[in-house]
Design a protein around this motif. Structure first.
Motif, mmCIF file in Angstrom:
data_model
loop_
_atom_site.group_PDB
_atom_site.id
_atom_site.type_symbol
_atom_site.label_atom_id
_atom_site.label_comp_id
_atom_site.label_asym_id
_atom_site.label_seq_id
_atom_site.Cartn_x
_atom_site.Cartn_y
_atom_site.Cartn_z
ATOM 1 N N GLY A 204 -10.366 -55.098 26.925
ATOM 2 C CA GLY A 204 -10.734 -55.690 28.205
ATOM 3 C C GLY A 204 -11.355 -54.723 29.182
ATOM 4 N N THR A 209 -18.121 -53.122 27.619
ATOM 5 C CA THR A 209 -19.348 -53.842 27.964
ATOM 6 C C THR A 209 -20.449 -52.885 28.375
ATOM 7 O OG1 THR A 209 -18.011 -55.712 28.747
ATOM 8 C CG2 THR A 209 -20.326 -55.640 29.442
ATOM 9 N N GLN A 290 -20.767 -60.660 31.936
ATOM 10 C CA GLN A 290 -19.430 -60.630 31.360
ATOM 11 C C GLN A 290 -18.362 -60.770 32.449
ATOM 12 O OE1 GLN A 290 -19.865 -61.213 27.999
ATOM 13 N NE2 GLN A 290 -18.417 -59.616 27.516
ATOM 14 N N GLU A 291 -18.539 -60.021 33.550
ATOM 15 C CA GLU A 291 -17.539 -60.037 34.608
ATOM 16 C C GLU A 291 -17.539 -61.364 35.366
ATOM 17 O OE1 GLU A 291 -15.214 -57.604 34.974
ATOM 18 O OE2 GLU A 291 -16.186 -57.027 33.086
ATOM 19 N N ARG A 293 -18.373 -64.306 34.100
ATOM 20 C CA ARG A 293 -17.742 -65.275 33.213
ATOM 21 C C ARG A 293 -16.225 -65.077 33.186
ATOM 22 N NH1 ARG A 293 -18.744 -64.371 28.179
ATOM 23 N NH2 ARG A 293 -18.149 -66.446 27.513
ATOM 24 N N ARG A 294 -15.786 -63.821 33.241
ATOM 25 C CA ARG A 294 -14.346 -63.531 33.240
ATOM 26 C C ARG A 294 -13.709 -64.031 34.547
ATOM 27 N NH1 ARG A 294 -13.092 -57.503 31.837
ATOM 28 N NH2 ARG A 294 -14.111 -58.260 29.952
ATOM 29 N N TRP A 295 -14.402 -63.756 35.666
ATOM 30 C CA TRP A 295 -13.904 -64.214 36.973
ATOM 31 C C TRP A 295 -13.857 -65.738 37.026
ATOM 32 C CZ3 TRP A 295 -16.660 -67.231 40.489
ATOM 33 C CH2 TRP A 295 -16.047 -67.416 41.736
ATOM 34 N N ALA A 297 -13.550 -67.810 34.519
ATOM 35 C CA ALA A 297 -12.480 -68.303 33.648
ATOM 36 C C ALA A 297 -11.122 -68.223 34.349
ATOM 37 C CB ALA A 297 -12.449 -67.505 32.349
#
Length: 308
Positions: A204, A209, A290-291, A293-295, A297
């Motif tokens: 993670g 990334t 990436q970040e 999309r992570r936030w 989610a």
């Protein structure tokens, strides 16, 4: 739809920081058009000299020329490109029968998503290129236009040649993005999987990334620059009353004329600016992607959590 919006937002964020490099790259790619080395005046020796020259003659604000259409282009092009690729990835189309990321399939999926993105964002890329080429006559390169901003430029293109005028140069944009997208996303996916499997960084970690993005950026510059030069020339060239290019008839004609008049080096004009621009842009856009999309989610999970 969520994936498209997240991809567009991430790419726009990266575009804001890398637009000055895009301005320098565009000027360098148009420099010495249709002329052999030594037969034209060199206004921009390298990316750093280009920054200095543009800032001195056109003003510091000129380093952000074309920013508005550049951000809209990033939003539409990369929104569709990254969004489509993520959809393909979610469907497992970029993986082999064992569930591992397939490099060949990733290249194909990246190219396919890039094709869609390039077609959607083409009008904005055309205007961006033309605005970034505008310069004081003392350092002007390529065909010069007097355009009243993004909406004015789109209105002029539509008024002169209709809907077709808005998509002029798309024949160069599609292979440009297909090659770049195929190289970028396949390299990024493969590199990320390898780096994670090697457990160089903790699970993670942003460094996973970032490292994969850096590998991807170098590959993109290597394969994409010739197509980038051709695309810039097609978008910026003057047109006749029928909307046809004065210098180049199309993609293959542009490749042939650049090689004949400028040699192999003509395809790599502005490669330094491309490296400084595409490298950081690739890293920033993929990291933001990436970040983001992570936030998203995490926020989605919180919204869907039942109240106690």
């Amino acid at each position: 739809m969520d994936e498209f919006l997240l991809g567009g937002i991430a790419a726009s964020g990266a575009g804001f920081f890398t637009n000055p490099l895009e301005v320098a790259k565009t000027r360098m790619q148009l420099q010495g058009e249709m002329k052999a080395r030594g037969q034209y005046r060199v206004h921009y020796k390298n990316v750093f000299h280009a920054f200095y020259t543009i800032g001195k003659v056109d003003g510091v604000c000129a380093l952000q020329k074309g920013l508005v259409p550049a951000l809209w282009y990033q939003f539409f092009m990369n929104g569709f490109r990254l969004g489509a690729y993520q959809v393909f990835s979610n469907l497992g189309w970029n993986k082999d029968k064992d569930g591992k990321v397939s490099f060949v399939r990733s290249v194909f999926m990246g190219a396919a998503s890039g094709c869609v993105g390039a077609a959607c964002g083409s009008p904005f890329y055309m205007v961006k290129t033309q605005l970034q080429a505008q310069a004081n006559q003392a350092i002007a390169v390529g065909y010069q236009r007097e355009l009243p901003g993004m909406f004015g430029a789109l209105r002029v293109a539509f008024h002169e040649h209709g809907v077709r005028g808005l998509w002029r140069g798309v024949s160069g944009a599609v292979p440009r993005v297909m090659v770049g997208s195929g190289a970028q996303l396949s390299t990024f996916s493969t590199a990320l999987e390898i780096i994670i499997s090697l457990k160089i960084f903790r699970e993670g970690s942003l460094w996973n990334t970032l490292s994969a993005s850096m590998c991807s950026g170098v590959v993109v510059v290597m394969f994409m620059t010739p197509f980038d030069v051709v695309s810039t020339r097609l978008y910026n060239q003057a047109t006749d009353t029928h909307g046809k290019g004065i210098y180049y008839k199309g993609l293959s004609d542009c490749f042939l004329k650049i090689f004949h008049n400028e040699g192999l080096w003509g395809f790599y004009k502005g490669w330094g600016a491309s490296l400084f621009r595409l490298g950081p842009h690739t890293v920033l856009s993929l990291v933001f992607w990436q970040e983001t999309r992570r936030w998203y989610a995490v926020m989605k999970q919180k919204v869907n959590e039942p109240e106690i």
